[in-house]
Design an enzyme around this catalytic site. Structure first.
Site, mmCIF file in Angstrom:
data_model
loop_
_atom_site.group_PDB
_atom_site.id
_atom_site.type_symbol
_atom_site.label_atom_id
_atom_site.label_comp_id
_atom_site.label_asym_id
_atom_site.label_seq_id
_atom_site.Cartn_x
_atom_site.Cartn_y
_atom_site.Cartn_z
ATOM 1 N N GLY A 188 0.820 -1.197 0.000
ATOM 2 C CA GLY A 188 0.000 0.000 0.000
ATOM 3 C C GLY A 188 0.863 1.259 0.000
ATOM 4 O O GLY A 188 1.955 1.289 -0.577
ATOM 5 N N SER A 189 0.389 2.279 0.684
ATOM 6 C CA SER A 189 1.079 3.575 0.649
ATOM 7 C C SER A 189 2.407 3.597 1.387
ATOM 8 O O SER A 189 3.156 4.571 1.271
ATOM 9 C CB SER A 189 0.153 4.658 1.215
ATOM 10 O OG SER A 189 -0.949 4.860 0.360
ATOM 11 N N THR A 190 2.732 2.531 2.158
ATOM 12 C CA THR A 190 4.063 2.490 2.763
ATOM 13 C C THR A 190 5.137 2.357 1.689
ATOM 14 O O THR A 190 6.319 2.582 1.955
ATOM 15 C CB THR A 190 4.190 1.320 3.757
ATOM 16 O OG1 THR A 190 4.031 0.072 3.066
ATOM 17 C CG2 THR A 190 3.145 1.413 4.859
ATOM 18 N N PHE A 191 4.724 2.020 0.467
ATOM 19 C CA PHE A 191 5.654 1.866 -0.651
ATOM 20 C C PHE A 191 5.971 3.209 -1.315
ATOM 21 O O PHE A 191 6.895 3.300 -2.129
ATOM 22 C CB PHE A 191 5.039 0.912 -1.686
ATOM 23 C CG PHE A 191 5.946 0.527 -2.814
ATOM 24 C CD1 PHE A 191 6.928 -0.438 -2.646
ATOM 25 C CD2 PHE A 191 5.821 1.126 -4.066
ATOM 26 C CE1 PHE A 191 7.769 -0.805 -3.688
ATOM 27 C CE2 PHE A 191 6.650 0.763 -5.118
ATOM 28 C CZ PHE A 191 7.628 -0.204 -4.931
#
Length: 647
Positions: A326-329
């Site tokens: 998700g947005s941790t990427f």
């Protein structure tokens, strides 16, 4: 008729002749017998002495004491306990079935155990002792010892059995031991003779398996004298083997217990790593299980419960679980674009709430849009459109290259089972895997950690530690083997511009501390421990048109196993990073609401060396935090808990 003198003389001569022949024959017989006796008693004396010795003296292996496992502060994680058991040796027992029935009349021995023992006896060599029953009470053990004269081939023994005093806390990391199976023997080249002993236990998963060579040790042997019915009369000689090496792990048992309790009943995983050394401080997969059940022989009921549980307690989600990040990427995409020179931290991208590629729209999580955003605000507010746009400019190959540089799509070398490599896709990967060309939509999905991208909680923790430190940190789980310290793995500087790393760190700081940060509610109030982080929500599946028509419009309205995963990564202190944490809560929903508070608590626990002080939290949250800590079922480690080291 009267015999003449001549007849008498002829008769005497015949008798003398027969006597002479008989005497000669007897003399020859005695000579042959004497020669044979000399051959047996003198010439072959040594051979027959050895045969006789072998009949009355047996040589048996003494299993070595398995090495113990400790946490970073010397607290026992896996040890050995005394175990009373009884074994039977076929060559000494004679009629094994009769002996077993006699044994069953002395101590409880279920028919199925007798049948199992008989099958085992047939499979093994006649001189190999077979364990009939173990974990006997002292009373039953004594009964067998007293009745041993009537139990040929039966020997009561005192052995060691594995025990895990912290049960569920380390089940996935340490694993457990179990009896050697045929499959185990097949995969071992030149197996140790001690492995042939029935019910000898070796590591099956986790650290127990992958450090088996160090933990097992070397078997000893003993020479025992037995009588004609196989009863042990005395021990003639004993050569002790070498116990296995003790291990000291990098994990802090108290932090591990805190993390396990904090995750509670969620299906989740959490990893805490020392940013400077790569030492894993906590590595927790929830829910867990009691490894002692496997050592003692797990029941079918208990095993079925573990297998059928939809939260998968047997799986180690920290290293085996592969999730869309998700947005941790987004830090990966941002660094790839910065390094490629297609953007600067000040480059603005307008977000109207969607991004159009041909006739298709890719939506931002904020349907009304964020307006014009730069790197810091895009990370802080997690604007999807910003990353869609810069990903098209930099391309998937450079994004994938940056991901691998930060530890994603790489199998990290740890003594744990089934470590996933994850997936860090690029054009060549898709062509090889699916025989298809890479599409623009694939890049857009990958830019925000969706599509083909898969990572483990361990990889996310390593990624965060590398961003925080600027070095290629490698995770380490074993700190010491025996008396030798395990050297720290090399951690050279990352081949990434330090200014670019600083820009991404500032964006992560704004996530927690900025006015519009997506995780500002989970910030740390203590100025000395301010944290940087990034939220993430990994979509499991789209809400279908039929579901929307029925009124299902929000993720939390879906069945549990169809909801989005909640993710969060962070490190602290921001100015002098010491600890990084990653959290994945399966089907937890939003990362900011579910995963971030959990990560903050563990991060503070590692930084402060105990239950976090309430002053570290915003004043408005302290009452809730205090109640949460009071409700947590933490293990009592005793008075020596204050002596443990801090990360």
């Amino acid at each position: 008729m009267k015999r003449t003198q001549r007849d008498t003389e002829d008769s005497f001569r015949g008798v003398r002749r027969r006597a002479f022949l008989m005497g000669g024959a007897m003399t020859a017989f005695v000579a042959v017998l004497g020669a044979r006796m000399r051959y047996l008693q003198v010439d072959q004396a040594e051979e027959f002495r050895l045969l006789a010795e072998e009949n009355r003296v047996n040589i048996r292996l003494i299993p070595p004491a398995r090495g113990q496992i400790f946490d970073r502060n010397g607290r026992l994680i896996a040890g050995n306990e005394q175990n009373y058991r009884v074994v039977i040796t076929r060559e000494d027992a004679g009629d094994v079935e009769m002996v077993l029935k006699r044994l069953a009349s002395i101590v409880p021995l279920p028919p199925e155990d007798i049948e199992k023992t008989l099958k085992e006896v047939e499979r093994r060599s006649p001189f190999v002792p077979i364990i009939v029953a173990d974990r006997l009470s002292w009373e039953d053990f004594s009964k067998i010892a007293i009745n041993s004269p009537s139990l040929p081939g039966v020997t009561p023994e005192v052995g060691l059995s594995r025990v895990y005093p912290l049960d569920q806390d380390f089940a996935h990391v340490v694993g457990y031991v179990g009896p050697v199976s045929e499959r185990d023997l097949e995969r071992i080249e030149n197996p140790d003779p001690v492995l042939q002993l029935p019910k000898f236990q070796i590591g099956k998963v986790g650290v127990e398996r992958w450090t088996e060579a160090e933990l097992r040790g070397r078997a000893g042997q003993k020479r025992i004298e037995v009588n004609s019915v196989g009863r042990v009369m005395r021990e003639l000689e004993r050569l002790e083997g070498d116990p296995g090496d003790d291990l000291r792990l990098t994990i802090d048992a108290e932090a591990q217990n805190f993390a396990q309790a904090r995750l509670g009943d969620d299906s989740a995983a959490m990893v805490a790593i020392d940013v400077q050394t790569g030492d894993l401080l906590a590595c927790v997969s929830a829910p867990s299980f009691d490894p002692n059940l496997f050592v003692r022989g797990i029941s079918q009921k208990d095993y079925s419960f573990l297998l059928e549980n939809d939260h998968r307690p047997l799986a180690d989600k920290t290293v085996q679980g592969a999730y869309p990040p998700g947005s941790t990427f987004k830090m990966v995409t941002a660094l790839a674009a910065l390094e490629a020179g297609v953007i600067t931290p000040q480059t603005g991208v307008y977000c109207p709430g969607h991004y159009e590629v041909g006739s298709r729209r890719f939506h931002c999580w904020k349907r009304s849009g964020h307006g014009t955003v730069s790197l810091h605000s895009a990370l802080s507010e997690s604007c999807d459109v910003y990353f869609y746009d810069i990903a098209q400019k930099v391309g998937i190959d450079k994004i994938a290259e940056m991901g691998r540089k930060l530890g994603l799509g790489v199998r990290h070398d740890l003594p744990m089972s089934a470590i996933t490599e994850g997936v860090m896709p690029d054009k060549a990967w898709k062509q090889e895997r699916y025989k298809q060309e890479w599409r623009i939509g694939d890049t857009i999905n990958a830019s925000i950690g969706q599509g083909y991208v898969l990572t483990s909680p361990l990889q996310l923790a390593v990624m965060t530690a590398r961003i925080a430190s600027g070095r290629a940190i490698e995770p380490r789980l074993v700190r010491r083997i025996g008396t030798q310290d395990v050297p720290l793995p090399d951690a050279p500087p990352l081949d990434i511009d330090s200014q670019h790393l600083a820009s991404v760190r500032r964006g992560m700081y704004e996530v927690m501390n900025g006015a519009h940060g997506t995780a500002k509610s989970s910030r740390i109030a203590d100025e000395t421990m301010l944290m940087a982080g990034k939220t993430g929500t990994a979509q499991v599946r789209n809400i279908s048109a039929a579901e929307r028509a029925s009124g299902v419009v929000r993720n939390e309205q879906l069945p549990w196993n169809r909801r989005d995963h909640a993710l969060f990564v962070c490190y602290a202190p921001f100015d002098k990073p010491r600890v990084a944490v990653s959290v994945v809560v399966e089907h937890g929903g939003g990362g900011s609401a579910v995963a971030a508070p959990v990560a903050r608590d563990l991060l503070l626990y590692c930084l402060t060396g105990g239950i976090p002080p309430l002053t570290a939290y915003p004043a408005s949250q302290r009452g809730t935090i205090e109640s949460r800590f009071n409700d947590m079922k933490l293990r009592d480690f005793g008075a020596d808990s204050t002596t443990r080291s801090r990360a």
